[in-house]
Design a protein around this motif. Structure first.
Motif, PDB file in Angstrom:
ATOM      1  N   TYR A 263      28.159  35.703 -30.685  1.00  0.00           N
ATOM      2  CA  TYR A 263      29.390  36.494 -30.458  1.00  0.00           C
ATOM      3  C   TYR A 263      30.328  35.592 -31.352  1.00  0.00           C
ATOM      4  CZ  TYR A 263      27.445  38.435 -26.215  1.00  0.00           C
ATOM      5  OH  TYR A 263      26.458  38.955 -25.428  1.00  0.00           O
TER       6      TYR A 263
ATOM      7  N   THR B 135      23.829  46.449 -22.401  1.00  0.00           N
ATOM      8  CA  THR B 135      22.586  45.964 -22.002  1.00  0.00           C
ATOM      9  C   THR B 135      22.327  46.316 -20.518  1.00  0.00           C
ATOM     10  OG1 THR B 135      22.966  43.820 -23.413  1.00  0.00           O
ATOM     11  CG2 THR B 135      21.628  43.740 -21.324  1.00  0.00           C
TER      12      THR B 135
ATOM     13  N   THR C 114      30.919  51.426 -26.214  1.00  0.00           N
ATOM     14  CA  THR C 114      29.649  51.514 -25.537  1.00  0.00           C
ATOM     15  C   THR C 114      29.011  52.824 -25.473  1.00  0.00           C
ATOM     16  OG1 THR C 114      30.478  49.529 -23.831  1.00  0.00           O
ATOM     17  CG2 THR C 114      28.333  50.610 -23.392  1.00  0.00           C
TER      18      THR C 114
ATOM     19  N   VAL D  85      23.425  47.973 -32.095  1.00  0.00           N
ATOM     20  CA  VAL D  85      23.966  46.797 -31.562  1.00  0.00           C
ATOM     21  C   VAL D  85      23.598  45.430 -32.479  1.00  0.00           C
ATOM     22  CG1 VAL D  85      23.914  45.270 -29.539  1.00  0.00           C
ATOM     23  CG2 VAL D  85      23.772  47.653 -29.216  1.00  0.00           C
TER      24      VAL D  85
ATOM     25  N   GLU E  53      31.584  41.408 -27.320  1.00  0.00           N
ATOM     26  CA  GLU E  53      31.042  40.851 -26.014  1.00  0.00           C
ATOM     27  C   GLU E  53      30.893  41.655 -24.960  1.00  0.00           C
ATOM     28  OE1 GLU E  53      30.826  36.680 -23.518  1.00  0.00           O
ATOM     29  OE2 GLU E  53      32.180  36.938 -25.507  1.00  0.00           O
TER      30      GLU E  53
ATOM     31  N   HIS F  26      28.667  44.679 -25.657  1.00  0.00           N
ATOM     32  CA  HIS F  26      27.157  44.258 -25.630  1.00  0.00           C
ATOM     33  C   HIS F  26      26.656  44.143 -24.024  1.00  0.00           C
ATOM     34  CE1 HIS F  26      23.844  41.158 -26.139  1.00  0.00           C
ATOM     35  NE2 HIS F  26      23.462  41.807 -27.012  1.00  0.00           N
TER      36      HIS F  26
ATOM     37  N   LYS G 167      29.698  41.405 -33.403  1.00  0.00           N
ATOM     38  CA  LYS G 167      29.911  41.131 -32.030  1.00  0.00           C
ATOM     39  C   LYS G 167      31.098  40.329 -31.770  1.00  0.00           C
ATOM     40  CE  LYS G 167      25.639  41.059 -31.520  1.00  0.00           C
ATOM     41  NZ  LYS G 167      24.987  41.935 -32.519  1.00  0.00           N
TER      42      LYS G 167
END
Length: 238
Positions: A2, A74, A24, A133, A67, A70, A138
């Motif tokens: 990050y 995930t 997202t 991604v 962040e 991400h 990020k």
């Protein structure tokens, strides 16, 4: 993994190109596209094109996320992949029944063609989502993003609203605003776009009175609702 906002913005201003901040759902939509009628399959080709353009000279593009995105990506990737696999199997069962019915009607066996499950579509699209991604810058969560996000929740500012906090979405959007303001302060004059298909929380991008309007205008940025639209902006078509 990050990166501080200033570091990201310094890299962008050193090699200017349009900036796309990805939410997202945008990154996960490349997996949803084959089985959701509300998502165009062109999202897949747009993702491929943007990955190729990322970090390249003109036209080029900078893909940015943060962040929080991400973490959400995930946490949801396996669920979205499972949905695609489940829907693909359902479609294959229906297609098999239809072909069986045709065989009965015409009294002969017809070629079925490729079975989707044998083409490993979910694996290919998972890898594509991972690439999006991976190549994105990020942005690290900082205290100001969290504090400003909570203020949005308290004031019911989009993506928050009455009866819905959407704290993570607010944090993501505040990270985008921070990137946008910092870039403009550094003299960046290129396109800056927030890319999300989440019109339920952010409003429709084409609404005359979109709730994000004033904040976007302040940093000369845009809200676009898909990767396809974002690609059109990068290529000067949108």
């Amino acid at each position: 993994m990050y990166i501080e906002v200033d570091e990201v913005c310094a890299a962008i201003t050193a090699r200017p190109a349009p900036v796309l901040f990805l939410d997202t759902c945008t990154i996960l939509d490349v997996l949803r596209a084959p089985c959701r009628e509300t998502i165009a399959v062109e999202e897949i080709s747009a993702a491929l094109a943007l990955i190729r353009l990322n970090g390249q000279p003109t036209p080029g593009v900078w893909l940015v996320t943060n962040e929080t995105v991400h973490g959400e990506w995930t946490a949801n990737l396996d669920t979205v992949k499972t949905e695609l696999e489940r829907e693909s199997k359902k479609i294959e069962r229906l297609r098999s029944r239809l072909v069986d019915a045709v065989d009965i009607v015409y009294g002969r066996t017809h070629e079925v063609g490729h079975r989707i499950e044998h083409l490993k579509l979910s694996e290919h699209l998972e890898n594509l989502s991972r690439q999006l991604v991976s190549v994105s810058q990020k942005v690290k969560i900082v205290e100001s993003h969290s504090v400003n996000a909570m203020n949005r929740v308290i004031r019911c500012l989009a993506p928050a609203g009455r009866g819905k906090q959407e704290a993570k979405d607010c944090q993501i959007y505040e990270a985008f605003l921070d990137v946008g303001r910092t870039l403009r302060t550094k003299g960046f004059a290129g396109s800056i776009c927030f890319v999300t298909a989440n019109s339920d929380d952010y409003g429709k991008p084409t609404e005359p009175k979109n709730p994000l309007g004033a904040e976007l205008l302040a940093i000369n940025a845009r809200y676009v609702g898909s990767l396809s639209w974002a690609l059109a902006v990068v290529e000067g078509r949108g």
